[in-house]
Write an enzyme that holds these catalytic residues in place. Structure first.
Site, PDB file in Angstrom:
ATOM      1  N   CYS A 141     -44.463   6.435  22.614  1.00 23.71           N
ATOM      2  CA  CYS A 141     -45.543   5.448  22.583  1.00 23.71           C
ATOM      3  C   CYS A 141     -45.568   4.634  23.872  1.00 23.71           C
ATOM      4  O   CYS A 141     -44.776   3.704  24.045  1.00 23.71           O
ATOM      5  CB  CYS A 141     -45.373   4.528  21.367  1.00 23.71           C
ATOM      6  SG  CYS A 141     -46.630   3.249  21.269  1.00 23.71           S
ATOM      7  N   CYS A 144     -46.356   0.938  23.450  1.00 24.86           N
ATOM      8  CA  CYS A 144     -45.231   0.134  22.945  1.00 24.86           C
ATOM      9  C   CYS A 144     -44.190  -0.100  24.043  1.00 24.86           C
ATOM     10  O   CYS A 144     -43.673  -1.205  24.191  1.00 24.86           O
ATOM     11  CB  CYS A 144     -44.502   0.844  21.798  1.00 24.86           C
ATOM     12  SG  CYS A 144     -45.545   1.629  20.590  1.00 24.86           S
ATOM     13  N   ASP A 145     -43.854   0.929  24.790  1.00 26.73           N
ATOM     14  CA  ASP A 145     -42.662   0.865  25.643  1.00 26.73           C
ATOM     15  C   ASP A 145     -42.933   0.902  27.150  1.00 26.73           C
ATOM     16  O   ASP A 145     -42.010   0.703  27.945  1.00 26.73           O
ATOM     17  CB  ASP A 145     -41.718   2.041  25.293  1.00 26.73           C
ATOM     18  CG  ASP A 145     -41.233   1.960  23.844  1.00 26.73           C
ATOM     19  OD1 ASP A 145     -41.069   0.831  23.362  1.00 26.73           O
ATOM     20  OD2 ASP A 145     -41.028   3.016  23.219  1.00 26.73           O
TER      21      ASP A 145
END
Ligand code: NDP
Length: 318
Positions: A141, A144-145
């Site tokens: 992701c 997300c990261d």
């Protein structure tokens, strides 16, 4: 709280799955006195328990770790009486109400309404080294990261819309993005392809397959095979700090597929703008019905909608 008759537990609102969608449905359903039961599934807390820091969920100015946030969502649901249990739903019968649900192949439950929040599972390549670096350089992701790789070099694997979108997103943060594509062309939509082709710091490596990831505490490099299995086969090494998988997701809808309509990839089809499935009183929320947005915040919102719809449905029944 739940009525038991002939050893079969009867539940007003059964929630299957425990990511942001399932727990949010639990918060709303318990506050509406539906005495919900949540079966948490194989990975209690869902996909976010495998991410490091969540920086984009409103209300957490300093960010919060995935497992901590899921723990808090669960506590919040339990505060209002939501009954969260370990267990995997192994069979359902949605032929007629009350709907029958089997947990762990043995426990039978009858539910007046069901909220499906089983999520989707990111596909991984299946390499040993990939497993080793999950959470320390390997992610599925970028939204997300990606932030943790600002100014660094990363690779994205895949040639579809997700891979192109993630590569474009990462290109805005990172020094360089390698897009590793197994074929000699991209599968993504033309518009998305154009975007990638025009981005200077994205280098597309066509006809490359990942052999292994290397590093110490985190990912430091990746060994690729160019044109594997042909006379021109060649080993290529790239130095990277992050490795992002974007080779598709598998929605966890198989157990419902006899009764619930899905698209050809298995995503549950819902009535536009609502969590309603083709079976009255059965709702779907979160990633199991969302191939596009797949964010904690959008999942949580759809969990809220599902609980509100279940409440209305049960009120009308009675
Ligand atoms: P897709 O299934 O479309 O693409 C997966 C990609 O990963 C393909 O390029 C595939 O290669 C590659 N792949 C699969 N397995 C491997 C493997 N083992 N090794 C290397 N590469 C592999 O998945 P997406 O997640 O990209 O998209 C899913 C759906 O969601 C699509 O319908 C897409 O259009 C949609 N979507 C739409 C978006 C938007 O409109 N903004 C954004 C994101 C997704 P190959 O081509 O060789 O099969």
């Amino acid at each position: 709280m739940d009525v038991k008759e002939n050893n079969i537990e009867k539940v007003k609102c059964l929630i299957i799955g425990s990511g942001p969608a399932g727990y949010t449905a639990g918060i709303y359903a318990s506050r509406a006195n539906l005495n919900p039961v949540v079966y948490e599934g194989l990975q209690p807390g869902g996909q976010l328990t495998t991410t490091t820091e969540i920086d984009n969920f409103p209300g957490y100015p300093e960010g919060i770790s995935g497992p901590v946030m899921m723990g808090e969502l669960k506590k919040q649901a339990e505060r209002f009486g939501c009954d969260c249990r370990w267990g995997i739903v192994t069979d359902v019968d949605f032929e007629q109400r009350p709907y029958k649900v089997t947990v762990d192949g043995k426990t039978e439950i009858e539910a007046e309404s069901v909220i499906i929040a089983t999520g989707a599972t990111a596909k991984y390549l299946g390499l040993e080294s990939e497993e080793k670096f999950k959470g320390s350089g390997v992610s599925a992701c970028a939204t997300c990261d990606g932030f943790f790789y600002r100014g660094k070099d990363v690779a994205v694997v895949g040639g579809g819309d997700t891979a192109c979108e993630e590569a474009s997103y990462l290109a805005g943060l990172c020094n360089k993005v390698y897009l590793v594509v197994r074929k000699d062309h991209l599968r993504a939509s033309k518009a998305m392809q154009e975007r990638v082709f025009k981005t200077e710091n994205i280098e597309i490596l066509f006809e490359h397959n990942t052999k292994e990831l290397t590093g110490g505490m985190g990912v430091e490099g990746c060994t690729l095979m160019k044109k594997a299995g042909t006379p021109e086969e060649e080993e290529v090494k790239i130095a990277i700090d992050g490795f992002f998988l974007a080779i598709g997701h598998h929605p966890n809808s198989d157990v419902f597929s006899k009764y619930i309509k899905t698209d050809d990839q298995g995503y549950i089809l819902t009535e536009a703008g609502t969590p309603k499935t083709n079976v009255a009183g059965v709702y779907a929320c979160g990633d199991v019905q969302d191939p596009v947005y797949r964010q904690a915040i959008t999942s949580a919102a759809s969990g809220c909608q599902a609980a509100m719809e279940a409440e209305r449905y049960l009120a009308e029944l009675n």
